[in-house]
Motif scaffolding. Structure first.
Motif, mmCIF file in Angstrom:
data_model
loop_
_atom_site.group_PDB
_atom_site.id
_atom_site.type_symbol
_atom_site.label_atom_id
_atom_site.label_comp_id
_atom_site.label_asym_id
_atom_site.label_seq_id
_atom_site.Cartn_x
_atom_site.Cartn_y
_atom_site.Cartn_z
ATOM 1 N N HIS A 54 26.701 22.198 -19.379
ATOM 2 C CA HIS A 54 25.788 22.176 -18.240
ATOM 3 C C HIS A 54 24.777 23.307 -18.460
ATOM 4 O O HIS A 54 24.835 23.998 -19.480
ATOM 5 C CB HIS A 54 26.550 22.413 -16.929
ATOM 6 C CG HIS A 54 27.654 21.422 -16.683
ATOM 7 N ND1 HIS A 54 27.471 20.266 -15.963
ATOM 8 C CD2 HIS A 54 28.954 21.409 -17.072
ATOM 9 C CE1 HIS A 54 28.604 19.586 -15.914
ATOM 10 N NE2 HIS A 54 29.524 20.255 -16.574
ATOM 11 N N CYS A 87 21.443 21.954 -12.189
ATOM 12 C CA CYS A 87 21.966 21.862 -13.542
ATOM 13 C C CYS A 87 20.834 21.355 -14.420
ATOM 14 O O CYS A 87 20.161 20.401 -14.074
ATOM 15 C CB CYS A 87 23.152 20.900 -13.602
ATOM 16 S SG CYS A 87 23.747 20.672 -15.296
ATOM 17 N N GLU A 125 20.982 20.681 -17.907
ATOM 18 C CA GLU A 125 21.371 20.107 -19.194
ATOM 19 C C GLU A 125 22.054 18.784 -18.869
ATOM 20 O O GLU A 125 23.011 18.760 -18.111
ATOM 21 C CB GLU A 125 22.344 21.056 -19.918
ATOM 22 C CG GLU A 125 22.877 20.553 -21.237
ATOM 23 C CD GLU A 125 21.793 20.465 -22.292
ATOM 24 O OE1 GLU A 125 21.196 21.490 -22.611
ATOM 25 O OE2 GLU A 125 21.552 19.348 -22.783
ATOM 26 N N CYS A 174 24.387 16.165 -18.328
ATOM 27 C CA CYS A 174 25.820 16.375 -18.470
ATOM 28 C C CYS A 174 26.626 15.176 -18.012
ATOM 29 O O CYS A 174 27.831 15.249 -17.898
ATOM 30 C CB CYS A 174 26.231 17.617 -17.674
ATOM 31 S SG CYS A 174 25.861 17.473 -15.921
ATOM 32 N N HIS A 184 24.635 14.242 -13.163
ATOM 33 C CA HIS A 184 23.889 15.447 -13.568
ATOM 34 C C HIS A 184 22.877 15.869 -12.495
ATOM 35 O O HIS A 184 22.678 17.063 -12.250
ATOM 36 C CB HIS A 184 23.178 15.157 -14.888
ATOM 37 C CG HIS A 184 22.054 16.079 -15.203
ATOM 38 N ND1 HIS A 184 22.251 17.415 -15.452
ATOM 39 C CD2 HIS A 184 20.721 15.872 -15.305
ATOM 40 C CE1 HIS A 184 21.078 17.982 -15.705
ATOM 41 N NE2 HIS A 184 20.133 17.075 -15.615
ATOM 42 N N MET A 226 24.293 18.033 -8.929
ATOM 43 C CA MET A 226 25.082 19.283 -8.915
ATOM 44 C C MET A 226 24.138 20.481 -8.783
ATOM 45 O O MET A 226 24.011 21.304 -9.687
ATOM 46 C CB MET A 226 25.994 19.406 -10.142
ATOM 47 C CG MET A 226 25.367 19.149 -11.486
ATOM 48 S SD MET A 226 26.548 19.322 -12.853
ATOM 49 C CE MET A 226 27.040 21.033 -12.782
HETATM 50 CU CU LIG Z 1 25.675 19.576 -15.290
#
Ligand SMILES: [Cu+2]
Length: 282
Positions: free
Chosen positions: A195, A230, A232, A234, A238, A241
């Protein structure tokens, strides 16, 4: 030539509009609709990042205009009709030295503030408080190793549960709380996949890698709510979060820590927090 001056006027108008819109629409701690440019700074590092961004923009604009003007001169003065018998010049020592030296000077002028900024970001000053952020699919967990080591999960608030004024996709149920004007050392790791912990107004973004402890720092210069995400890719959630940091006064922070410890069932040993000790020694 009339066409040129009209084009210039149009370009200037757009430029001025864009510059003003950027200033008007950039928000602190969260993005705004039609935002242009960076979110307003709330930490010394972000102040420098914004300065460096603007500095580069001036250099890029200067170079682009210079090349554009050269091209325009060549198109007008040296086309086959205006210049039927071209010169056969192949070398010009002065010109060749100039177009080597000038870019070198420009690159050095960019490199000096660039490295200074890099060192400021990487070389974290002595921390007042440490928090640990763990990226998980798909939420963040925060712990406070200096303040009793309690830990909690921070999950997104869904659209239907948002209160008025809470930004969509950026609001969490349990915020990361830190004191204002204190150096916060952030340890970042991942529990499952990679992340990335990012809060634009603080100028921080660092990967949360499983099995590895990365670290960054910020010093929030004003109280309030600061949102990040976040950053990246993930997995499927994604985009769901977010990170919310609540910056509060020392007193509020200490109260909050006490309440969290009680929640977590941690005994209040000799644990006047590090912050309180620091405040007293000052
Ligand atoms: Cu993430």
């Amino acid at each position: 030539m009339l066409v040129f001056s009209r084009l210039t006027a149009a370009a200037l108008t757009v430029g001025v509009l864009v510059a003003n819109a950027g200033a008007a629409f950039a928000g602190v701690g969260q993005p705004t609709p039609w935002e242009l440019g960076l979110q307003d700074a709330a930490s010394p590092v972000m102040v420098d990042i914004a300065w460096f961004h603007d500095f580069l923009l001036w250099i890029i604009t200067g170079i682009t205009l210079f090349v554009l003007i050269l091209l325009a001169i060549i198109i007008v003065r040296f086309n086959a009709r205006a210049n039927p018998t071209p010169s056969r010049t192949t070398h010009n020592s002065l010109l060749e030295v100039a177009w080597t030296i000038v870019p070198v000077i420009i690159l050095v002028a960019i490199a000096v503030p660039s490295f200074r900024l890099l060192f400021l970001e990487v070389d974290s000053p002595k921390p007042d408080i440490t928090v640990k952020a763990t990226g998980k699919q798909w939420f963040w967990s925060y712990s406070y190793p200096d303040n009793g080591d309690f830990e909690f999960d921070s999950l997104i608030v869904e659209d239907k549960d948002l209160k008025p004024g809470q930004p969509r996709l950026l609001t969490v149920d349990h915020e990361l709380v830190v004191p204002v004007n204190k150096v916060v050392h952030v340890l970042v790791t991942g529990a499952d996949v990679i992340h990335s912990f990012a809060v634009p107004s603080f100028g921080i973004k660092i990967d949360a890698v499983p099995g590895r402890l990365n670290d960054t720092w910020f010093k929030a210069t004003s109280e309030g709510l600061f949102h990040g995400q976040c950053s990246e890719l993930c997995g499927k959630d994604h985009a769901f979060m977010p990170i919310t940091v609540r910056v509060v006064s020392d007193a509020e922070f200490n109260n909050w820590v006490a309440a969290e410890k009680k929640n977590a069932g941690i005994e209040d040993k000799a644990s006047t927090t590090k912050i309180a000790a620091d405040a007293a020694s000052r």
